[in-house]
Each structure stands twice: as structure tokens, then as C-alpha cells.
Design an enzyme around this catalytic site. Structure first.
Site, PDB file in Angstrom:
ATOM      1  CE1 TYR A 132      -3.049   3.074   0.508  1.00 42.70           C
ATOM      2  CE2 TYR A 132      -3.374   2.175   2.905  1.00 42.70           C
ATOM      3  CZ  TYR A 132      -3.787   3.271   1.727  1.00 42.70           C
ATOM      4  OH  TYR A 132      -4.376   4.293   1.825  1.00 42.70           O
ATOM      5  CE  LYS A 160      -5.970   1.779  -0.722  1.00 40.77           C
ATOM      6  NZ  LYS A 160      -6.642   1.873   0.756  1.00 40.77           N
TER       7      LYS A 160
END
Length: 294
Positions: A132, A160
Site C-alpha cells: 500500500y 494498492k
């Protein structure tokens, strides 16, 4: 590898405690909408204000309630590598399908530090890892070249991406697109990223409109570009209004207005400020619902 719509699920509170009745109802709404998965204990779930006991319990309860109907990708990140490993090992034992690992925040590691941190966590994970990258929250940017090195790890399977930089996302996909899936960390960039080879989104808006986000992604994947574009443009104002104050303040307010949970939020987050922004958010949500969006 992870693809499709993953909802960065909110954590409802009532009287200072996690409101599991509301939480389970929200999970059921996601499952009925056919999202690919849910992400508990992320930023949208107010993970920084959850105690260690609440964090572990919320992951366990999510896994128990979902019962493999969709994937559970639990946030287990930390700016301490040792703590991230401990959270990851606990989540794996509790039966998650994947873990979400945010950049270590505040201490601003180098690219080598980022590489070694994520590698160490992945070494201790029994499930696939979604990285992320969100420099706006962490003050450090996981560069595509570093992600390429990490993609060689058998457990690191997805990213992400929340830099907001389509140029960086393009470079990332060009480097790792055959080894990892890249998902948007920003709802407003879902469609642009899909056009570049991205595979979905970890969404805030899908807390309230899961069917709509699923339809956007599925329409693009089927080649129904006009349908995907219509949904994108119908939601473009909500994508912006969801961040008029720090996430998850706006989405939690919108969820409370529509009966999904209370508006209770934990300090240092505060309730959505009254004023023109809140009024626009409420009207935009109401207009979308009146158009049949779910």
C-alpha cells in the site's frame, strides 16, 4: 492475485466500542454486491485508533462473519517492522486471505529500508501480501523500481497505489504487470488506472455504493466502456466530496445519514463539519440514490 473491488471497510462505533451489529450488516451489503473482498483495519477503518485487542478481534470477527464468501485482506501494517510481523502472523492464524501492508509512516525509511521491511513481513506471512503506497499519509514513496525488486517475493502479489500519479502508476505496471496486480487506492482514478492495465480498486465509496463500483469495474473488463464511463462521471463529484475532510470523516457521515451506522468517530478524527461542504455531500449522495445507484 487480487483484482476487482475491495472495500476499505469502515469501523462503526457506538458508545466508544465497536458496533458489531452495524458492522456485520455493512459486511453483508458488500457480500450481496459481489465485491471481491473487504479490507478491515485500514485507514478507512480508523486502524490508528484501534487498540491492539480491538484490532485483533475485528479481524477475527470479520473472518468468522464473512465465512469465505468474499476475500478478507486485513490491514496489518506498522512503522515498526517487528509489530507488522506480529500483526501479520496473528491475522494469518485467524484465517485471512491476504494482508495489506502500508509504507512505514513517520520514520521515513529509505528505499532499501522499505524493501527490507516489506520483505521481512512477507517472509512471515502465510497469505498473499498487498503493498500500500500512500505518500500523502506516510511521507515516503515506494518507487516502482523498489516494487519490482519486491515482486520477486512469492508472497507479494499486489499493490494498492495511492500516489495520485498516473505516470508513476504507468511505470509500475510496465515493470510488474505480469507479476503483480495494481489496484487504485483512489476512487476517482479507478477508471483511468483500468485503462492503463490496473486490475481494480481498494475503494472508500463502495462502503455506501458497492454495487455501483463493482459494475464500473466489471463493465470496463467486459469492454462496455461507455457504461463504465457513465458511472465514473456520475460519481465524479462524490469522489471529490468524499475527501472534503480527512478520510473516513465524510464517508462515515454519509453512512450514518443513510442508516448504516452512527456517525461516531474517534479522536483525533472529528465529526464532519456543518456547512456548504456537508450539504453538497448529502445532496450528492441523495441524488445518486434517487438515480438508482446502490
Amino acid at each position: 492475485m487480487f483484482q476487482g473491488v475491495f472495500t476499505a471497510i469502515i469501523t462503526p462505533f457506538r458508545n466508544g466500542k465497536i458496533d458489531y451489529d452495524s458492522y456485520f450488516a455493512i459486511l453483508d451489503k458488500q457480500i450481496q454486491a459481489r465485491v471481491s473482498g473487504v479490507v478491515p483495519c485500514g485507514t478507512t477503518g480508523e486502524s490508528p485508533t484501534l487498540s491492539h485487542e480491538e484490532h485483533a478481534e475485528l479481524i477475527r470477527e470479520t473472518v468468522k462473519h464473512v465465512k469465505k464468501r468474499v476475500l478478507v485482506v486485513a490491514g496489518t501494517g506498522s512503522n515498526s517492522t517487528r509489530e507488522a510481523v506480529e500483526l501479520t502472523e496473528a491475522a494469518c492464524k485467524d484465517g485471512v486471505d491476504g494482508i495489506l501492508q502500508v509504507n512505514p509512516y513517520y520514520n521515513k525509511p529509505t528505499q532499501e529500508g522499505l524493501y527490507l521491511h516489506f520483505k521481512e513481513v512477507a517472509d512471515h506471512s502465510s497469505v498473499p501480501v498487498m503493498l500500500y503506497n500512500i505518500p500523502g499519509r506516510t511521507s515516503v514513496n515506494l518507487l516502482p523500481e523498489t516494487t519490482l525488486r519486491l515482486s520477486e517475493h512469492p508472497k507479494i502479489r499486489s499493490m494498492k497505489e495511492a500516489t495520485g500519479d498516473l505516470g508513476q502508476m504507468s511505470k509500475l505496471i510496465s515493470l510488474v504487470g505480469d507479476k503483480m496486480t495494481v489496484l487504485s487506492g483512489d476512487d476517482n482514478l479507478t477508471l483511468p488506472l483500468l485503462s492503463l492495465g490496473g486490475k481494480g480498486v481498494v475503494s472508500v465509496i463502495s462502503n455506501l455504493f458497492p454495487e455501483s463500483l463493482v459494475k464500473l469495474v466489471e463493465s470496463f473488463q467486459k469492454g462496455e466502456i461507455a457504461t463504465a464511463q457513465k458511472i465514473h462521471y456520475d460519481f465524479i463529484e462524490l469522489f471529490a466530496l468524499a475527501f472534503i475532510e480527512t478520510n473516513p470523516i465524510p464517508i462515515k457521515a454519509a453512512m450514518s445519514w443513510n442508516g448504516h451506522c452512527s456517525a461516531e468517530i474517534r479522536l483525533p478524527m472529528t465529526a464532519l463539519s456543518a456547512g456548504p461542504g456537508a450539504d453538497r455531500l448529502k445532496k450528492t449522495v441523495s441524488d445518486l440514490i434517487s438515480k438508482g445507484y446502490k
